[in-house]
Enzyme design. Sequence first.
Site, PDB file in Angstrom:
ATOM      1  N   ASP A   8       0.412  -8.498   5.481  1.00 16.56           N
ATOM      2  CA  ASP A   8      -0.113  -8.736   6.827  1.00 16.56           C
ATOM      3  C   ASP A   8       0.566  -9.936   7.490  1.00 16.56           C
ATOM      4  O   ASP A   8       0.969 -10.879   6.814  1.00 16.56           O
ATOM      5  CB  ASP A   8      -1.622  -8.992   6.715  1.00 16.56           C
ATOM      6  CG  ASP A   8      -2.317  -8.925   8.066  1.00 16.56           C
ATOM      7  OD1 ASP A   8      -1.736  -8.365   9.012  1.00 16.56           O
ATOM      8  OD2 ASP A   8      -3.439  -9.435   8.175  1.00 16.56           O
ATOM      9  N   HIS A  57       8.111  -6.294  11.549  1.00 13.80           N
ATOM     10  CA  HIS A  57       7.984  -5.261  10.512  1.00 13.80           C
ATOM     11  C   HIS A  57       9.297  -5.121   9.723  1.00 13.80           C
ATOM     12  O   HIS A  57       9.270  -4.897   8.511  1.00 13.80           O
ATOM     13  CB  HIS A  57       7.595  -3.923  11.131  1.00 13.80           C
ATOM     14  CG  HIS A  57       6.236  -3.956  11.758  1.00 13.80           C
ATOM     15  ND1 HIS A  57       5.153  -4.486  11.119  1.00 13.80           N
ATOM     16  CD2 HIS A  57       5.793  -3.549  12.980  1.00 13.80           C
ATOM     17  CE1 HIS A  57       4.087  -4.405  11.906  1.00 13.80           C
ATOM     18  NE2 HIS A  57       4.456  -3.841  13.045  1.00 13.80           N
ATOM     19  N   LEU A  95       9.383  -1.945 -13.051  1.00 17.31           N
ATOM     20  CA  LEU A  95       8.171  -2.021 -12.225  1.00 17.31           C
ATOM     21  C   LEU A  95       7.835  -0.658 -11.603  1.00 17.31           C
ATOM     22  O   LEU A  95       8.727   0.072 -11.171  1.00 17.31           O
ATOM     23  CB  LEU A  95       8.433  -3.041 -11.103  1.00 17.31           C
ATOM     24  CG  LEU A  95       7.348  -3.193 -10.037  1.00 17.31           C
ATOM     25  CD1 LEU A  95       6.140  -3.922 -10.619  1.00 17.31           C
ATOM     26  CD2 LEU A  95       7.898  -3.972  -8.837  1.00 17.31           C
TER      27      LEU A  95
END
Length: 240
Positions: A25, A42, A135
């Site tokens: 955020d 973004h 991951l």
Amino acid sequence: MFFKKKKITASAERNIPTHIAIIMDGNGRWAKKRSMPRTAGHAAGSKKFKEIARYCNKIGVKYLTVYAFSTENWRRPKEEVDAIMNIFRDYLQDSANFKSENIMLKFIGDRSGMPQDIAELMAQAEYDSKDATGLKVYMAINYGGRDELVHAVRDIVKEGISPEEITEDTISSHIYTKDYPDPELIIRPSGEYRLSNFLIWQSAYSEFWFSNVLWPDFSPEDLDRAIDDFNLRNRRFGGV
Ligand code: FPP
């Protein structure tokens, strides 16, 4: 005799959470502070995601779930939604983003609501990265926690499971995250203290860590701070 206070550092032996989830955020405010369009925020947020995923992979986090686009984010101006979709396209088309890192990429959320070409790229990325042993990144796209539970309930009913048979495990095995453990640590930067419909079932016993840093400014050191704080928490899971 005196006891030295245990100092936890990035390099010291410490418990690395198996699963970290992050609400990315603050992109819009980051851009506004720089007099840039929100879409630039973004783009910076996407770059930051790659950096933090790489770092999680390096320090041995097993699962990373990131909130990239919520079921509510469609309400944003079309221009902004289109720009975010283009960021997804670019990321997914550049398979080097995850292949060379040995990162497995999966998606959670309602992909039936995504543009067809992006849904195909998502499936391709999952296929291409399925054998990665590093991951495991789960990207929440068109994701909402309540929406996830609605889908789970529908599936349970469709399967004809009777009310008496339904347990917590029934729910856990019908949600998007059925194949992996609940997050131990949920991080939200940007000074907001909400879950915003993210992993609402899975977060029952998660530790929360908040910071005022805007997501594009979030650094591996911030992640280390979150992990250090996590190590100082006393997790009792309802016990004493
Ligand atoms: C929240 O910040 C961010 C979003 C709704 C979009 C997040 C998208 C990205 C980080 C790009 C993801 C791309 C990849 C490839 C992972 P905000 O816009 O609500 O910021 P604000 O609260 O400051 O307005």
